[in-house]
Design an enzyme around this catalytic site. Sequence first.
Site, PDB file in Angstrom:
ATOM      1  N   ASP A 198      -7.483  84.784 -55.754  1.00 45.17           N
ATOM      2  CA  ASP A 198      -7.364  83.605 -56.868  1.00 45.17           C
ATOM      3  C   ASP A 198      -9.444  84.033 -57.096  1.00 45.17           C
ATOM      4  O   ASP A 198     -10.035  84.632 -56.259  1.00 45.17           O
ATOM      5  CB  ASP A 198      -7.722  82.174 -55.994  1.00 45.17           C
ATOM      6  CG  ASP A 198      -7.994  82.091 -55.326  1.00 45.17           C
ATOM      7  OD1 ASP A 198      -8.482  82.196 -54.168  1.00 45.17           O
ATOM      8  OD2 ASP A 198      -7.602  80.626 -54.772  1.00 45.17           O
TER       9      ASP A 198
ATOM     10  N   ASN B  40      -5.008  68.542 -50.317  1.00 45.28           N
ATOM     11  CA  ASN B  40      -4.742  68.367 -52.113  1.00 45.28           C
ATOM     12  C   ASN B  40      -3.443  68.777 -51.340  1.00 45.28           C
ATOM     13  O   ASN B  40      -1.855  68.291 -52.615  1.00 45.28           O
ATOM     14  CB  ASN B  40      -5.391  67.811 -53.070  1.00 45.28           C
ATOM     15  CG  ASN B  40      -5.377  69.268 -53.874  1.00 45.28           C
ATOM     16  OD1 ASN B  40      -5.667  70.834 -52.712  1.00 45.28           O
ATOM     17  ND2 ASN B  40      -6.152  69.366 -54.621  1.00 45.28           N
TER      18      ASN B  40
ATOM     19  N   HIS C 202      -3.121  71.590 -51.965  1.00 44.47           N
ATOM     20  CA  HIS C 202      -2.992  73.026 -52.968  1.00 44.47           C
ATOM     21  C   HIS C 202      -2.798  74.620 -51.769  1.00 44.47           C
ATOM     22  O   HIS C 202      -2.901  74.697 -51.138  1.00 44.47           O
ATOM     23  CB  HIS C 202      -3.726  73.425 -53.999  1.00 44.47           C
ATOM     24  CG  HIS C 202      -5.201  73.901 -53.312  1.00 44.47           C
ATOM     25  ND1 HIS C 202      -6.120  73.441 -54.430  1.00 44.47           N
ATOM     26  CD2 HIS C 202      -5.514  73.907 -52.420  1.00 44.47           C
ATOM     27  CE1 HIS C 202      -7.440  74.228 -53.370  1.00 44.47           C
ATOM     28  NE2 HIS C 202      -7.073  74.625 -52.415  1.00 44.47           N
TER      29      HIS C 202
ATOM     30  N   GLU D 152      -2.848  73.791 -57.854  1.00 45.15           N
ATOM     31  CA  GLU D 152      -2.752  72.753 -57.723  1.00 45.15           C
ATOM     32  C   GLU D 152      -1.745  71.543 -57.739  1.00 45.15           C
ATOM     33  O   GLU D 152      -0.929  71.866 -58.719  1.00 45.15           O
ATOM     34  CB  GLU D 152      -4.358  72.044 -58.685  1.00 45.15           C
ATOM     35  CG  GLU D 152      -4.931  73.070 -58.411  1.00 45.15           C
ATOM     36  CD  GLU D 152      -6.799  72.448 -57.507  1.00 45.15           C
ATOM     37  OE1 GLU D 152      -5.663  71.798 -56.383  1.00 45.15           O
ATOM     38  OE2 GLU D 152      -7.640  72.376 -57.963  1.00 45.15           O
TER      39      GLU D 152
HETATM   40  P1  PGA Z   1     -11.355  75.484 -46.783  1.00 45.31           P
HETATM   41  O1  PGA Z   1      -9.950  76.279 -48.510  1.00 45.31           O
HETATM   42  O2  PGA Z   1     -10.425  76.639 -46.513  1.00 45.31           O
HETATM   43  O3  PGA Z   1     -12.333  75.935 -48.000  1.00 45.31           O
HETATM   44  O4  PGA Z   1     -10.852  74.623 -46.649  1.00 45.31           O
HETATM   45  C1  PGA Z   1      -8.816  76.302 -48.292  1.00 45.31           C
HETATM   46  C2  PGA Z   1      -7.893  76.332 -49.137  1.00 45.31           C
HETATM   47  O5  PGA Z   1      -8.533  74.756 -50.072  1.00 45.31           O
HETATM   48  O6  PGA Z   1      -7.273  76.436 -49.732  1.00 45.31           O
END
Ligand code: PGA
Length: 248
Positions: free
Chosen positions: A67, A136, A138, A143
């Site tokens: 992404d 959350n 995702h 999301e």
């Molecule tokens: P993070 O993000 O590694 O910064 O916790 C993981 C994600 O949002 O997929």
Amino acid sequence: MNLRVFSSEKEAAEACAARLAEAVRLQPDLVLGLPTGRTPLNVYRELVALTRRGGLDLSRVVTFNLDEFLGLPPEDAGSFRAYMERHLFHHVNLAPERIHFLDGSAEDAEAECARYDAALAAAGGLDLLLLGIGPNGHIAFNEPGESLVASCHRARLSRETRLANAMLFGDDPSRVPMAALTLGVSSILQARRVVLLAFGASKAAAVTAMLHGPVTPHCPASFLQLHRDVEVWLDEPAARGVRHHRPR
Ligand code: PGA
């Protein structure tokens, strides 16, 4: 899903880098899906160390990042492209033409997403996908919501996700873009193998929902229950809610 709980994040990252290195040794032209964020930092550090020791040759590997923030050109210090340059690309021997990235500054976001999906299809899809998970639930920037999108698309970022990414923008959440371009769940579910990493107590609820909850767009990672080859590598705090797991 195949679960492993490690005694520390560092141990998991070392094992993950070793797994990636072995996969590349067996298949030098591996198509690799790569995440950004805090989670893979130690894995990338290990891959750089392996490269410096002469134990890793990525020259034929093909990469697709998951992404990118909408509106940011690759040179922007807050972009995921810049993150990848800093933490991995600059220090290993990946061939620049084999690195694939969404361009967040593309004029036509829809055309950019179609281009990316087509490039991934032309490469034959992902052989191995390294994934993180948001607090959350995702995966990439898919999301939680009433529905999910199969193909690469423009996604509105939740408040929680923007807060979690503030570190890339001088810890100022208001500077985090409101939207991003992301691979869809179809590309993720079509990856031949997935290794999902999650570390820390802030991920425990999402991990529990992913493993034990219903398959629902309210927890996008729960769709990984439908995949036949997913490994979930956790540290103890992230495994807190996992059934049948006894903390050491
Ligand atoms: P993070 O993000 O590694 O910064 O916790 C993981 C994600 O949002 O997929």
